[in-house]
Design an enzyme around this catalytic site. Structure first.
Site, PDB file in Angstrom:
ATOM      1  N   GLU A  56      25.041 -49.680 -15.935  1.00 47.34           N
ATOM      2  CA  GLU A  56      25.183 -51.147 -15.869  1.00 47.34           C
ATOM      3  C   GLU A  56      26.643 -51.556 -15.643  1.00 47.34           C
ATOM      4  O   GLU A  56      27.550 -51.045 -16.302  1.00 47.34           O
ATOM      5  CB  GLU A  56      24.693 -51.706 -17.213  1.00 47.34           C
ATOM      6  CG  GLU A  56      24.742 -53.219 -17.329  1.00 47.34           C
ATOM      7  CD  GLU A  56      24.243 -53.692 -18.706  1.00 47.34           C
ATOM      8  OE1 GLU A  56      24.071 -52.858 -19.616  1.00 47.34           O
ATOM      9  OE2 GLU A  56      24.027 -54.918 -18.855  1.00 47.34           O
ATOM     10  N   LYS A  83      19.282 -58.858 -14.197  1.00 52.41           N
ATOM     11  CA  LYS A  83      18.902 -58.636 -15.597  1.00 52.41           C
ATOM     12  C   LYS A  83      18.179 -59.858 -16.146  1.00 52.41           C
ATOM     13  O   LYS A  83      18.613 -60.997 -15.916  1.00 52.41           O
ATOM     14  CB  LYS A  83      20.160 -58.350 -16.413  1.00 52.41           C
ATOM     15  CG  LYS A  83      19.929 -57.872 -17.825  1.00 52.41           C
ATOM     16  CD  LYS A  83      21.274 -57.447 -18.458  1.00 52.41           C
ATOM     17  CE  LYS A  83      21.114 -56.844 -19.843  1.00 52.41           C
ATOM     18  NZ  LYS A  83      22.406 -56.321 -20.364  1.00 52.41           N
ATOM     19  N   CYS A 111      19.386 -52.357 -19.124  1.00 52.27           N
ATOM     20  CA  CYS A 111      19.634 -52.261 -20.573  1.00 52.27           C
ATOM     21  C   CYS A 111      18.622 -53.058 -21.416  1.00 52.27           C
ATOM     22  O   CYS A 111      17.482 -52.643 -21.554  1.00 52.27           O
ATOM     23  CB  CYS A 111      21.070 -52.665 -20.867  1.00 52.27           C
ATOM     24  SG  CYS A 111      21.741 -51.890 -22.367  1.00 52.27           S
ATOM     25  N   SER A 142      50.974 -41.250 -46.018  1.00 52.21           N
ATOM     26  CA  SER A 142      51.232 -41.604 -47.415  1.00 52.21           C
ATOM     27  C   SER A 142      50.861 -40.478 -48.369  1.00 52.21           C
ATOM     28  O   SER A 142      51.172 -40.554 -49.546  1.00 52.21           O
ATOM     29  CB  SER A 142      50.402 -42.835 -47.772  1.00 52.21           C
ATOM     30  OG  SER A 142      49.024 -42.487 -47.807  1.00 52.21           O
TER      31      SER A 142
END
Lengths: 550, 550
Positions: free
Chosen positions: A41, A112, A148, A303
Site C-alpha cells: 500500500e 480503498k 489493507c 546511569s
C-alpha cells in the site's frame, strides 16, 4: 500464473528511492518469469505520508513515478500502491489506490473502501472512500484487489468501548459476488505485539469463508515512530497459510496461483514470544530511524539502571557498538554500584564512553540561582537540576560529535510523568517509551539469554532515579508489576477508575496513578517520537487534551 | 418566541463546571422570559474533547449531565451540544449531537452531518455522520438545527490543492425543503485571523439564499492551543447580521424570532485589524491556558529582543504584571543595550525580575565537557550550551516558585529551526509560535499605541540571537519581510518550490528556506503547544513526517 511478492522497506516521501526499488524488483521478477508482481500500500510514497499528501508537487511526483514504472512494464503485470486524484470536485481530493499496470499502460486504478481513522490512522483526513468495489481481469483470471483495511469488515474488539466496531460497508462481500480466483490485499499494517495474531485471524477468515486464495503483501521497516513487520502471506482456500515472508526484513518470493489451492499448510511459522517481537521491532525501529534520517552514531546517558542498559544494548544491535556512545554522569547521589554497573555494561557491549561528573556544574547552578531563590532547601527543583545538567551535557556532546541522542524513558515512567522535562525526556527518538518497566526487565533477560551483557546489578537492584539520598521508585508508586497491569488496563484497554477498582486494584493507588497519567499530558506532548510496539502508544495514536479536567 | 443565546467559555473535560454554567444560563434565560435557549457545539464536554470521547466513563458522565440539565427544563426549550451514542453496531460509536430538551424530556437528538476531518479537526475519528437531516417542531415553529460544519457545504478555497472542497452531502439544502422558520447553528468554530470573514460569508449566504433567519451560537475561550472567538450572530432573511455577540468574551443575549425578519442591519460590527485580532486572541489564549490548568504565575526569559518583549507584554495583559516574572540572563555576547532594554521593559510593565549571569556556569560546563571534546573550537555546540543554560535556569525558577514558563519563539524561527531544542524552545505554552516575525513587530507597535511599553531599542535593533560575537539573523536568512512572505506561501498556502520561484522569490533563498522548514520537523515535534491564530499553525493541524525525504 506466477506471482511475485515484493515486501519492501520504503522511505516516506523519498519517491525516487522507492521507485528505484520497485523497478529493481520488477526486473528481478521478470528475470524469474513472473507474470505479475505485487507491491504494498502507498509503496510509491511510503506509509504514512501524512500531510505530504496535501502538497500538489508531491502528488505530481508520485504520478510521474507511476509513468516511470510503466516503462518497465511490458511483459508483466504490476500492482502497486499510490495516491490517485479524485476528479470529482465533491469529496476529498485523493484516493488511496492500487494501480494495475499492464502492457505499458495503467489498466485500472482500484480505490480503498475502508479508511482507518482511529489510533495512529488519519486516512479520512486525506482520502475519499471508494463506493463501488470492482474486480479486475488479469491474464484471464478474475482478481479482487483490496487495500489493507478493506478486509477488516469485522474488527476484533480488544477495548470495551472504542472504534473497534463493524464497518457499514463490507467491500469483500461485494467482491466475492463476482467469484474471483484470487484476493490480493496490499497493506501497510503496522506492528504491535498483538497485531500479527489479529491479522492472521482476519486473513484466514476471509480466505476460508469466501473459499478464495489470498495474497497479502505488507510493508516492512520503520518510518519515524511506526514499525511495519512485513510477514506477507499466501493463504489457500482452507484459510491455511501456505507461505509467509520474513518478519522485520525485506523479502521477495514467487507463488504460482494454480498451485495455491492444492498446497497444504506445510510451513512452520516461527512463533516469537511477545518479548522477542518487541525486541526485534525496536531494533528495526532504531536502525531505520537513523538510516533514514542520515545519522550513523547514537548517544545516551548510562546511569547503571535497567532502562539505559536495555536501550544501549538494543542500539548496539541496531547500529553497531562502535556507533553507540555513552556518557556516565554521576552526581553525589549516584551509588558506587551504579557507576560500576554502567562501566561494566559499556565494556560488555564495547561502547565508547566517557565519565563526566556533574557536581561542579550543579554547585555553580545553585549559587547562580540563589539570589532568585528564597532559601537553600532541597526539593524537586534540585532533583530536576541534576537531570537537566545531564540533558545539557548529552546535547552538547550530540552537537559536537553528530551523535543523535537516544531517550531512555520507559512507558511506565512516561505514563505517570516520572521524568524531568528537558532532562531525561531529551532525545531524538524514544526506543522503549512504549514498553512498560516489567517488559524492560524481560527484554534485559532476553538480551542476556546467551551471555551476560547487562550486569546483574542493573537487573536486580530496586529501581531508583538517584536524584536524592536513598530514593527508590517504590517510595511513591506501587510496585511495577502492579503499576504496569493497572496502566495497561487504563491506557490500552481504556478502563475507567471504577472498572479498575472493580478489578481489585487498591483504590488509593488507582486514584493516584490515573490522576498522574491525566495531569502529565503536557510532559508527553514534548516527548520525542516513541517507537510504537503496543496497540496504544503515547504519541499520535493517543490524543488527549492538555488543558482539561477529567 | 424569545430565544436566548448563551456564548460560554467551556473547559474541556470539566463536565461538572460546564453543566453548572449551562444551568445558570438556563435559570437566567427563564428569568428573562425566554422560550428557548441555545448553547454551542459539544458544550457539555467542551471542544475539542479529543480521545476523552473514547472513554466509556466520560460518555456516561456526559449523559448524566444531560439528565441533570433536564431538571431545569420545565418551561423552556434547551438546545445544547453533547456527544450521543450510536446504537447501531455498524459505524462509529458516537454522534456529535444537538440535544433538544423540552418539558423535562429529551425531545429530539439531532446529529451532525458534515464532520470536519482536516487541519486541527479529527471528527471522523470519533463520530458517525448523520445521513438524514430532519427539522424539529418547537413551540409551533419549524426549526432546522445544524451543527457548525453542516452549513459549510461550500468551502471557500484558500489553498490551491487541499481539502477545501465541496462536500458530497448538502444537509442545509435538504433541510430547506421543509421550509423552516429558523436555522440554528451551534458551533465550536476556532479563531484564526481570517476565519471570521469566511464565517460571515457562509452564514450570510445561507440566510440569504434560503431566505430563513439564522442564529449562530459559537463557543468562546481557549482550550490548550485552540482559541474560540465567540462572535455569535443573528441574521435576517436578507443575510444581514442584525446582532452580534462579543468577541473573545462570554456573552448572553435574547432575540425575538418574529422580529428578526423585519429588523434591519443596524449594528456596527467592530472591525478589528488582523493585528488587533491576533493580539486579543493571544491574550485570551494565555489567560485560559493558565486559568484552566490552575496556574496563576508565568515566567519568561527577557533577552532585550522583540519576541520576549511582546510575550511579556501579552502575558502581563492576560495575567496581571505582578504574576509575570522575568529572568535576565546575559552572557558575554549580550550587548549592553539588550540588558538595558530588558530592564526598561520589566520596569515599564512592572514585572518582578532577576538578573542571573550565565558566564560561570558556561565556563564550568565547557571545562566539564573538555575531556570528551576534541578541541576548544567555538561552534554551534557552544551557542546551544548558552541557550540550554538559560533553559535550565528558567525551569529551576519555574519548579521552585510554581511559575509556568512561557516560550518566546515566533513562527518564522519555528519554521526554519532557528532555536535551541531544550533551550529557548522550552515552555508550557508558546503564545506567539504561530505569529511571523514581521507580525511580532506589528504587535509591538500596537502594544505601544498609547505609551511606550516596549523600548524602542527592542523594536529598532537588527534581530540577533546574541550567541556569538556580532551575530545577526540576516547573516544566514533573507530579511524577515521576504522570509515571512515566502514562509506564508509555503506553509499556509502550500505552494511548491517551483511555485515560489515562479512568484519571484530568489531561487537560492527558496531552496534554503524550504529545506530548513522540512528538516526541522523533529524540533517542532517537541515544541510546547502553540496558540493557533492562523489557518495553518504548527502543531496538531500540520502533520508532517520526521524521518522522511521530500
Amino acid at each position: 500464473m506466477k506471482i511475485a511478492i515484493a515486501q519492501n522497506n520504503y522511505h516516506v516521501g523519498n519517491i525516487e528511492a522507492n521507485t528505484n526499488k520497485i523497478n529493481e524488483q520488477i526486473i528481478k521478477a521478470k528475470a524469474q518469469k513472473a507474470d505479475m508482481i505485487i507491491f504494498s500500500e502507498l509503496a510509491i510514497c511510503g506509509y504514512p505520508p501524512l500531510d505530504l499528501l496535501e502538497q500538489k508537487s508531491f502528488i505530481e511526483k508520485s504520478q510521474k513515478a507511476i509513468n516511470n514504472i510503466l516503462m518497465h512494464v511490458e511483459d508483466i503485470v504490476v500492482i502497486v500502491g499510490a495516491p490517485s486524484i479524485n476528479d470529482d470536485p465533491q469529496g476529498k481530493k485523493l484516493y488511496n489506490s492500487a494501480y494495475v499496470l499492464e502492457h505499458g499502460q495503467i489498466k485500472k486504478i482500484v480505490h480503498k473502501t475502508l479508511l482507518p481513522t482511529y489510533d495512529i490512522f488519519d486516512e479520512y483526513r486525506y482520502f475519499e472512500p471508494n463506493e463501488v468495489p470492482e474486480v479486475v481481469e488479469i491474464n484471464g483470471h478474475t482478481i479482487a484487489i483490496t487495500i489493507c483495511e478493506d478486509l477488516w469488515d469485522e474488527q476484533p474488539v480488544d477495548q470495551p468501548f472504542a472504534q473497534s466496531r463493524l464497518y457499514k460497508k463490507a467491500p469483500m462481500k461485494k467482491l466475492a459476488g463476482n467469484s474471483p480466483d484470487l484476493v490480493v490485499n496490499i497493506a501497510a499494517s503496522p506492528f504491535s505485539y498483538n497485531q500479527e495474531q489479529k491479522r492472521k485471524g482476519i486473513l484466514k477468515r476471509n480466505a476460508h469463508d469466501y473459499q478464495i486464495p489470498l495474497i497479502y503483501v505488507n510493508q516492512v521497516g520503520a518510518n519515524t515512530d511506526i514499525i511495519f513487520d512485513g510477514a506477507s502471506k499466501v493463504l489457500n482456500t482452507n484459510g491455511e497459510i501456505i507461505k509467509q515472508l520474513k518478519r522485520f526484513e525485506e523479502d521477495f518470493d514467487i507463488v504460482t496461483l494454480e498451485k495455491i489451492e492444492k498446497q497444504g499448510a506445510n510451513i512452520q511459522n516461527p512463533s516469537e514470544t511477545r518479548i522477542q517481537q518487541i525486541h526485534n521491532a525496536v531494533v528495526l525501529g532504531i536502525r531505520d530511524y537513523f538510516k533514514k534520517s542520515g545519522f550513523e552514531k547514537a548517544l545516551l546517558g548510562l546511569s547503571g539502571g535497567i532502562d539505559s542498559a536495555v536501550v544501549a544494548a538494543l542500539a548496539c544491535e541496531a547500529l553497531g557498538s562502535k556507533n553507540v556512545h555513552g556518557l556516565l554522569m554521576p552526581s553525589e547521589f549516584s551509588s558506587d554500584h551504579s557507576v560500576s554497573d554502567a562501566e561494566t555494561l559499556a565494556l560488555n557491549l564495547g561502547m565508547p564512553h566517557h565519565t563526566l561528573a556533574i557536581k561542579e556544574i550543579y554547585n555553580i547552578v545553585n549559587s547562580t540561582l540563589s539570589p532568585a531563590f528564597p532559601n537553600n532547601n532541597f526539593d524537586v527543583t534540585e532533583e530536576n537540576i541534576q537531570a537537566r545538567i545531564r540533558g545539557l551535557l548529552l546535547m552538547a556532546y550530540s552537537n559536537k560529535h553528530g551523535n543523535m541522542l537516544l531517550n531512555t524513558s520507559n512507558k511506565s515512567e512516561a505514563a505517570v510523568g516520572y521524568s524531568t522535562l528537558y532532562g531525561d525526556t531529551n532525545g531524538g527518538l524514544s526506543p522503549i517509551g512504549d514498553v512498560y518497566k516489567s517488559d524492560v526487565y524481560a527484554i534485559a533477560r532476553y538480551i542476556n539469554r546467551d551471555e551476560t551483557v547487562i550486569p546483574a546489578g542493573s537487573i536486580e537492584k530496586p529501581p531508583s532515579a538517584e536524584l536524592r539520598p536513598d530514593q527508590q521508585d517504590s517510595d511513591s508508586l506501587p510496585d511495577y508489576d502492579i503499576l504496569d497491569r493497572m496502566l495497561f488496563e487504563f491506557i490500552e484497554r481504556k478502563q475507567s477508575v471504577d472498572d479498575l477498582i472493580g478489578m481489585g486494584f487498591n483504590k488509593q493507588d488507582v486514584l493516584k496513578v490515573t490522576h498522574l497519567v491525566n495531569i502529565n499530558e503536557y510532559k508527553r506532548y514534548q516527548f520525542p517520537p516513541i517507537l510504537r510496539v503496543s496497540s496504544k502508544a503515547f504519541g499520535m495514536g493517543r490524543r488527549y487534551p492538555i488543558v482539561a479536567k477529567y
